[in-house]
Design an enzyme around this catalytic site. Sequence first.
Site, PDB file in Angstrom:
ATOM      1  N   THR A 173       1.518  39.947  -8.640  1.00  0.00           N
ATOM      2  CA  THR A 173       0.671  40.337  -9.532  1.00  0.00           C
ATOM      3  C   THR A 173       0.937  41.938  -9.734  1.00  0.00           C
ATOM      4  OG1 THR A 173      -0.812  39.109  -9.249  1.00  0.00           O
ATOM      5  CG2 THR A 173      -1.191  40.519 -10.084  1.00  0.00           C
TER       6      THR A 173
ATOM      7  N   ALA B 229      12.584  42.217  -4.230  1.00  0.00           N
ATOM      8  CA  ALA B 229      12.697  41.597  -2.853  1.00  0.00           C
ATOM      9  C   ALA B 229      11.540  39.947  -3.184  1.00  0.00           C
ATOM     10  CB  ALA B 229      12.216  41.735  -1.508  1.00  0.00           C
TER      11      ALA B 229
ATOM     12  N   LYS C  84      -3.766  49.302   1.539  1.00  0.00           N
ATOM     13  CA  LYS C  84      -4.800  49.903   1.971  1.00  0.00           C
ATOM     14  C   LYS C  84      -5.235  49.177   3.656  1.00  0.00           C
ATOM     15  CE  LYS C  84      -6.944  47.216  -1.153  1.00  0.00           C
ATOM     16  NZ  LYS C  84      -6.690  46.678  -2.446  1.00  0.00           N
TER      17      LYS C  84
ATOM     18  N   GLU D 257      -2.067  56.292  -4.041  1.00  0.00           N
ATOM     19  CA  GLU D 257      -2.072  56.906  -4.673  1.00  0.00           C
ATOM     20  C   GLU D 257      -2.794  54.911  -5.405  1.00  0.00           C
ATOM     21  OE1 GLU D 257      -4.641  58.108  -5.832  1.00  0.00           O
ATOM     22  OE2 GLU D 257      -3.452  59.424  -6.732  1.00  0.00           O
TER      23      GLU D 257
ATOM     24  N   GLY E  86      -7.588  51.600  -7.782  1.00  0.00           N
ATOM     25  CA  GLY E  86      -7.080  51.433  -8.972  1.00  0.00           C
ATOM     26  C   GLY E  86      -5.758  52.534  -9.027  1.00  0.00           C
TER      27      GLY E  86
ATOM     28  N   ILE F 265      -7.631  55.147 -10.890  1.00  0.00           N
ATOM     29  CA  ILE F 265      -7.839  56.513 -10.225  1.00  0.00           C
ATOM     30  C   ILE F 265      -7.161  57.425  -9.870  1.00  0.00           C
ATOM     31  CG2 ILE F 265     -10.097  57.732  -9.961  1.00  0.00           C
ATOM     32  CD1 ILE F 265     -11.752  55.322 -10.538  1.00  0.00           C
TER      33      ILE F 265
ATOM     34  N   GLY G 229     -13.599  33.798 -11.464  1.00  0.00           N
ATOM     35  CA  GLY G 229     -12.023  34.889 -10.530  1.00  0.00           C
ATOM     36  C   GLY G 229     -12.528  36.269 -10.457  1.00  0.00           C
TER      37      GLY G 229
ATOM     38  N   LYS H 290     -10.969  51.620   1.836  1.00  0.00           N
ATOM     39  CA  LYS H 290     -10.267  52.624   0.977  1.00  0.00           C
ATOM     40  C   LYS H 290     -10.708  53.992   1.824  1.00  0.00           C
ATOM     41  CE  LYS H 290     -10.476  49.366  -2.776  1.00  0.00           C
ATOM     42  NZ  LYS H 290     -10.606  48.437  -3.742  1.00  0.00           N
TER      43      LYS H 290
ATOM     44  N   GLY I  39      -6.473  45.464 -10.787  1.00  0.00           N
ATOM     45  CA  GLY I  39      -5.673  45.041 -11.450  1.00  0.00           C
ATOM     46  C   GLY I  39      -4.453  45.394 -11.896  1.00  0.00           C
TER      47      GLY I  39
HETATM   48  N1  HSE Z   1     -11.217  43.827  -4.280  1.00  0.00           N
HETATM   49  C1  HSE Z   1     -11.209  44.826  -4.896  1.00  0.00           C
HETATM   50  C2  HSE Z   1     -11.528  44.861  -5.332  1.00  0.00           C
HETATM   51  C3  HSE Z   1      -9.869  45.152  -5.101  1.00  0.00           C
HETATM   52  O1  HSE Z   1     -12.677  43.943  -5.407  1.00  0.00           O
HETATM   53  O2  HSE Z   1     -12.381  46.174  -5.371  1.00  0.00           O
HETATM   54  C4  HSE Z   1      -8.328  45.620  -4.563  1.00  0.00           C
HETATM   55  O3  HSE Z   1      -8.565  46.382  -4.249  1.00  0.00           O
END
Ligand code: HSE
Length: 438
Positions: A13, A43, A105, A129, A134, A136, A187, A205, A304
């Site tokens: 993804t 790879a 992370k 970054e 994500g 930001i 999901g 994070k 995402g």
């Molecule tokens: N699982 C994380 C979230 C996203 O729910 O924000 C990936 O860092």
Amino acid sequence: MQQVNLGMVGGGTVGGGVYEALQKNGPLMASRLNVGLNVARVAVKNPEKGRATRIPRSLLTADWREAVCDPDIHLVAELIGGTTIAREVVLTALKLGKPVVTANKALLSAHGEELFSAARKFGANLYYEASVAGGIPIIKALREGFVGNRITALHGIVNGTCNYILTRMKLEGADFASVLADAQKLGYAETPPDLDVDGHDAAHKTGILASLAHGFWVNPKKIHVEGIRNVTALDIQFAGELGYTIKLLGIVKKLQTGCSVQVSVYPALVPNAHVMASVNHAFNAVFVRGDIVGDALFYGRGAGKEATASAVLSDLGDAALDLKLGTKHRLPAFVPHDCSGRVAPIEEVVSQYFVRLNVTDRPGVLAQVATIFGKSNIGISSVIQPEGHEGKTVPLIFMLHYATHGAVAKALNQIGKLSAIKSRPVMIRVESFEQEQP
Ligand code: HSE
């Protein structure tokens, strides 16, 4: 125009998103930066497998070393996740003096100290970054935009899953378990959900942001972490009646004394009037306070394919410029600040508190509880015993003035032993975002 050859490790993804984004906006980036990015190798576990993103078969290899060690590869992107092969990939590239971009992370949290020291030793750089919030650009903001500031406080909503669950609990008056089950069906939450709902992803994070903001490596074991499993519909309802919204916050705060920094993750009551209370669903936000800039807010999609790709492309642009200009150390990973920092134990951290007790409704109970708070030198700012709760037990809500975690935990332990207390006291901290605390 100079071309930089990129070796990508990972075509799932995240890797697929980066490949697609480069196909779409690679020429635009090249025109802006005056250096081109050429995907030379990707790879993947199984090159023969069908994948959502079509990547030419000629680029694919099952051997990550081909995407890292080939002398024609100038720059490496680690996009596989995990902490074992990913660590090997990053270390191998850094040892070859190649800049590395990672979105990982968990890897940085577990092995950051080793990886950044390898980057320094072998004259490369490590960009990350996409590891926090994500799309930001918070890493770039802290590292470059706020280079002229001391970061006095930082509050982050950095886990989209938790924010999505808490938002729905508030909007629907629903319990954690039912919203989680539905979020998994849709999901929005992983199965098992532990990494997110127990606060570990947010802690990875928050530790990275704390290290960057304060110039010392924050050991993840020193981060106080509480997730959202114990947040109930009742707490959200009472918090709402008091004018607050419950959010899972990553908090990095410079304490008044010495070089101590609070680094924690926990659910907290946020005043509805504060902008962070309006960050809903899966969105992320980071609220930064600098000693020169004052308050600044960053808001956007924290996860995402596209949001992550945007952050990775930003790092690829920086790394490509480094290669073009021969400035591999333009952006040092962590710059030591004017005093070497320490993560304050949670017992020393001062907050305000929301406390919910389940008590037998009989004379003298409120006085007993108030006496324990009083003897502990903890001030009560308000008390609510809602009407209309018939039966043997009633909720009793206290809002407490600033006190240390240590003092409040000790008082609640004593309160929990009173015969009138029918279940474990609930304590949720209140974040007022005030400038000064006692
Ligand atoms: N699982 C994380 C979230 C996203 O729910 O924000 C990936 O860092």
